[in-house]
Write a protein that holds these residues in place. Sequence first.
Motif, PDB file in Angstrom:
ATOM      1  N   ASP A   1      35.189   5.971  46.585  1.00 37.19           N
ATOM      2  CA  ASP A   1      34.718   5.445  47.867  1.00 37.19           C
ATOM      3  C   ASP A   1      34.582   6.561  48.901  1.00 37.19           C
ATOM      4  OD1 ASP A   1      34.623   2.789  46.978  1.00 37.19           O
ATOM      5  OD2 ASP A   1      36.750   2.485  47.441  1.00 37.19           O
ATOM      6  N   ASP A   2      35.517   7.490  48.883  1.00 33.52           N
ATOM      7  CA  ASP A   2      35.483   8.574  49.868  1.00 33.52           C
ATOM      8  C   ASP A   2      34.258   9.466  49.709  1.00 33.52           C
ATOM      9  OD1 ASP A   2      37.896   7.704  50.909  1.00 33.52           O
ATOM     10  OD2 ASP A   2      39.097   9.090  49.699  1.00 33.52           O
ATOM     11  N   VAL A   3      33.904   9.759  48.469  1.00 31.99           N
ATOM     12  CA  VAL A   3      32.797  10.681  48.230  1.00 31.99           C
ATOM     13  C   VAL A   3      31.457  10.059  48.622  1.00 31.99           C
ATOM     14  CG1 VAL A   3      32.173  10.101  45.839  1.00 31.99           C
ATOM     15  CG2 VAL A   3      32.065  12.477  46.599  1.00 31.99           C
ATOM     16  N   LEU A   4      31.401   8.738  48.693  1.00 31.92           N
ATOM     17  CA  LEU A   4      30.166   8.072  49.118  1.00 31.92           C
ATOM     18  C   LEU A   4      29.842   8.354  50.583  1.00 31.92           C
ATOM     19  CD1 LEU A   4      30.516   4.582  47.368  1.00 31.92           C
ATOM     20  CD2 LEU A   4      29.030   6.488  46.712  1.00 31.92           C
ATOM     21  N   ASN A   5      30.824   8.826  51.349  1.00 28.55           N
ATOM     22  CA  ASN A   5      30.595   9.157  52.753  1.00 28.55           C
ATOM     23  C   ASN A   5      29.936  10.517  52.930  1.00 28.55           C
ATOM     24  OD1 ASN A   5      31.798   6.760  53.807  1.00 28.55           O
ATOM     25  ND2 ASN A   5      33.836   7.642  53.454  1.00 28.55           N
ATOM     26  N   ILE A   6      29.818  11.280  51.850  1.00 30.59           N
ATOM     27  CA  ILE A   6      29.164  12.585  51.926  1.00 30.59           C
ATOM     28  C   ILE A   6      27.650  12.390  51.906  1.00 30.59           C
ATOM     29  CG2 ILE A   6      28.847  14.803  50.780  1.00 30.59           C
ATOM     30  CD1 ILE A   6      31.656  14.549  49.653  1.00 30.59           C
ATOM     31  N   LYS A   7      26.982  13.036  52.815  1.00 30.49           N
ATOM     32  CA  LYS A   7      25.533  12.899  52.933  1.00 30.49           C
ATOM     33  C   LYS A   7      24.838  13.273  51.628  1.00 30.49           C
ATOM     34  CE  LYS A   7      21.617  14.349  55.803  1.00 30.49           C
ATOM     35  NZ  LYS A   7      21.203  15.198  56.961  1.00 30.49           N
ATOM     36  N   GLY A   8      23.944  12.418  51.174  1.00 27.56           N
ATOM     37  CA  GLY A   8      23.150  12.684  49.976  1.00 27.56           C
ATOM     38  C   GLY A   8      23.728  12.114  48.700  1.00 27.56           C
ATOM     39  N   VAL A   9      24.986  11.629  48.730  1.00 27.80           N
ATOM     40  CA  VAL A   9      25.610  11.079  47.528  1.00 27.80           C
ATOM     41  C   VAL A   9      25.132   9.648  47.298  1.00 27.80           C
ATOM     42  CG1 VAL A   9      27.783  10.339  46.487  1.00 27.80           C
ATOM     43  CG2 VAL A   9      27.637  12.566  47.619  1.00 27.80           C
ATOM     44  N   GLN A  10      24.699   9.375  46.068  1.00 29.75           N
ATOM     45  CA  GLN A  10      24.184   8.051  45.713  1.00 29.75           C
ATOM     46  C   GLN A  10      25.239   7.189  45.022  1.00 29.75           C
ATOM     47  OE1 GLN A  10      21.248   7.596  46.861  1.00 29.75           O
ATOM     48  NE2 GLN A  10      20.502   9.676  47.118  1.00 29.75           N
ATOM     49  N   GLY A  11      26.173   7.825  44.355  1.00 39.11           N
ATOM     50  CA  GLY A  11      27.207   7.083  43.642  1.00 39.11           C
ATOM     51  C   GLY A  11      28.148   8.035  42.938  1.00 39.11           C
ATOM     52  N   ALA A  12      29.261   7.492  42.427  1.00 37.20           N
ATOM     53  CA  ALA A  12      30.253   8.337  41.771  1.00 37.20           C
ATOM     54  C   ALA A  12      31.066   7.522  40.782  1.00 37.20           C
ATOM     55  CB  ALA A  12      31.175   8.991  42.807  1.00 37.20           C
ATOM     56  N   ALA A  13      31.670   8.224  39.839  1.00 36.07           N
ATOM     57  CA  ALA A  13      32.534   7.585  38.848  1.00 36.07           C
ATOM     58  C   ALA A  13      33.675   8.525  38.505  1.00 36.07           C
ATOM     59  CB  ALA A  13      31.751   7.225  37.585  1.00 36.07           C
ATOM     60  N   LEU A  14      34.886   7.979  38.385  1.00 35.60           N
ATOM     61  CA  LEU A  14      36.067   8.736  37.998  1.00 35.60           C
ATOM     62  C   LEU A  14      36.425   8.391  36.564  1.00 35.60           C
ATOM     63  CD1 LEU A  14      38.407  10.638  38.902  1.00 35.60           C
ATOM     64  CD2 LEU A  14      39.670   8.566  39.553  1.00 35.60           C
ATOM     65  N   ALA A  15      36.644   9.420  35.754  1.00 37.47           N
ATOM     66  CA  ALA A  15      36.941   9.207  34.343  1.00 37.47           C
ATOM     67  C   ALA A  15      38.131  10.049  33.916  1.00 37.47           C
ATOM     68  CB  ALA A  15      35.720   9.567  33.480  1.00 37.47           C
ATOM     69  N   THR A  16      38.725   9.684  32.805  1.00 39.43           N
ATOM     70  CA  THR A  16      39.761  10.526  32.206  1.00 39.43           C
ATOM     71  C   THR A  16      39.084  11.674  31.478  1.00 39.43           C
ATOM     72  OG1 THR A  16      39.821   9.403  30.057  1.00 39.43           O
ATOM     73  CG2 THR A  16      41.149   8.455  31.850  1.00 39.43           C
ATOM     74  N   ASP A  17      39.888  12.676  31.080  1.00 41.22           N
ATOM     75  CA  ASP A  17      39.302  13.800  30.351  1.00 41.22           C
ATOM     76  C   ASP A  17      38.840  13.395  28.948  1.00 41.22           C
ATOM     77  OD1 ASP A  17      41.843  13.398  29.404  1.00 41.22           O
ATOM     78  OD2 ASP A  17      42.348  15.522  29.252  1.00 41.22           O
ATOM     79  N   MET A  18      39.189  12.169  28.529  1.00 42.21           N
ATOM     80  CA  MET A  18      38.718  11.648  27.245  1.00 42.21           C
ATOM     81  C   MET A  18      37.433  10.855  27.392  1.00 42.21           C
ATOM     82  SD  MET A  18      40.893  12.877  25.191  1.00 42.21           S
ATOM     83  CE  MET A  18      40.495  11.992  23.685  1.00 42.21           C
ATOM     84  N   GLY A  19      36.936  10.736  28.637  1.00 45.08           N
ATOM     85  CA  GLY A  19      35.668  10.066  28.860  1.00 45.08           C
ATOM     86  C   GLY A  19      35.775   8.596  29.214  1.00 45.08           C
ATOM     87  N   ASP A  20      36.976   8.053  29.368  1.00 42.70           N
ATOM     88  CA  ASP A  20      37.134   6.648  29.742  1.00 42.70           C
ATOM     89  C   ASP A  20      36.956   6.501  31.251  1.00 42.70           C
ATOM     90  OD1 ASP A  20      37.745   5.901  27.102  1.00 42.70           O
ATOM     91  OD2 ASP A  20      39.847   6.502  27.379  1.00 42.70           O
ATOM     92  N   ILE A  21      36.057   5.608  31.671  1.00 42.36           N
ATOM     93  CA  ILE A  21      35.798   5.384  33.088  1.00 42.36           C
ATOM     94  C   ILE A  21      36.968   4.629  33.718  1.00 42.36           C
ATOM     95  CG2 ILE A  21      34.266   4.321  34.779  1.00 42.36           C
ATOM     96  CD1 ILE A  21      33.048   6.730  33.416  1.00 42.36           C
ATOM     97  N   VAL A  22      37.500   5.179  34.800  1.00 48.93           N
ATOM     98  CA  VAL A  22      38.610   4.553  35.518  1.00 48.93           C
ATOM     99  C   VAL A  22      38.080   3.634  36.606  1.00 48.93           C
ATOM    100  CG1 VAL A  22      40.645   4.973  36.968  1.00 48.93           C
ATOM    101  CG2 VAL A  22      40.129   6.504  35.047  1.00 48.93           C
ATOM    102  N   THR A  23      37.135   4.134  37.397  1.00 42.71           N
ATOM    103  CA  THR A  23      36.487   3.342  38.441  1.00 42.71           C
ATOM    104  C   THR A  23      35.126   3.954  38.738  1.00 42.71           C
ATOM    105  OG1 THR A  23      36.716   2.442  40.685  1.00 42.71           O
ATOM    106  CG2 THR A  23      37.527   4.662  40.332  1.00 42.71           C
TER     107      THR A  23
END
Length: 322
Positions: free
Chosen positions: A222-244
């Motif tokens: 959510d925080d990174v969405l406040n940066i100008k130009g950012v369209q979206g983001a995803a957080l994952a583990t180093d194994m590739g599993d999406i956290v959010t």
Amino acid sequence: MSELKLIFAGPVGAGKTTAINVLSDKPSLNTDAAVSDVTAARKATTTVAMDYGSLALSDSQKVHLYGTPGQMRFRFMWDLLANDLAADCAGLVLLIDNTRASPYRDLKYYVQEFSNLIARKKLIVGVTRSDLRSEPKLAEYEGWIEELGLQAEVRFIDARSKVDLVKLLQDFVGEEAQADWQQLLDDAEQAPERSVADSPAPESPVSDYLGENIVMKDSIVDDVLNIKGVQGAALATDMGDIVTSSLDDTELDDFIGFMAGIVPVFEQVSDLGRVRSVVLKSERNDNVSVYVEEEQVLGVVSSNRASVRILRQQLDDLLQWG
């Protein structure tokens, strides 16, 4: 009149503008502008060109004080000051904010950026805001300086204290100066407090000390969405599993998860050392940037018109301020 020069550098909020304003005989020249990015969580304005002040050491000598902007997007001023306007300076004062999540990262980054100047001039590292958080300790900074192969003194200072700053100045130009340092220190003791606009607000964040490791919370998406130009983001583990994720495209989520697993391969088959980010740029579509921390990966989709270097620094600022 004989003239000396000194440069102050370091991250946003470390106290550069404050130090120059306090040390100067007269109110310093500041090129502050209102903050519109993640820095707003810490202070309302930031230097966009440079700070300038001066201090008379005697009737025949004065020292010019130059402060660089902290943000990477204004780094052209770093080159201008270090290689042109103040190339003949006595040295560099690198101010590091002790309340950020990983001061070591700041130290390493700014040492690299000013490496040409440091190679030929004296360096003193001034650690500020240690009254708000005592870690890292002085011994840790001294160990980092040794690890980086530098010859530099580290000291904890208060950027609001004219006495601290006069002592620092004496260490830089004492041999060249025609100054009565005891008188300057006595005057500093009696100096009235000066209003300093760049001091972080009392409620500004004090991050938990994380050493060299940064932990990305789920809220980073959510925080990174406040940066100008950012369209979206995803957080994952180093194994590739999406956290959010804030992405509507599951294929993008899968791709970011895939990149999380590929990064270790990059490290193994290349001579790049540790890979902290991978950026895929497009002339027509959005850019995809993947940032790697300890056992975590953040994927960010941004406009192809947005600077990936500025995005990198703004993300670092988000992480540094918890």
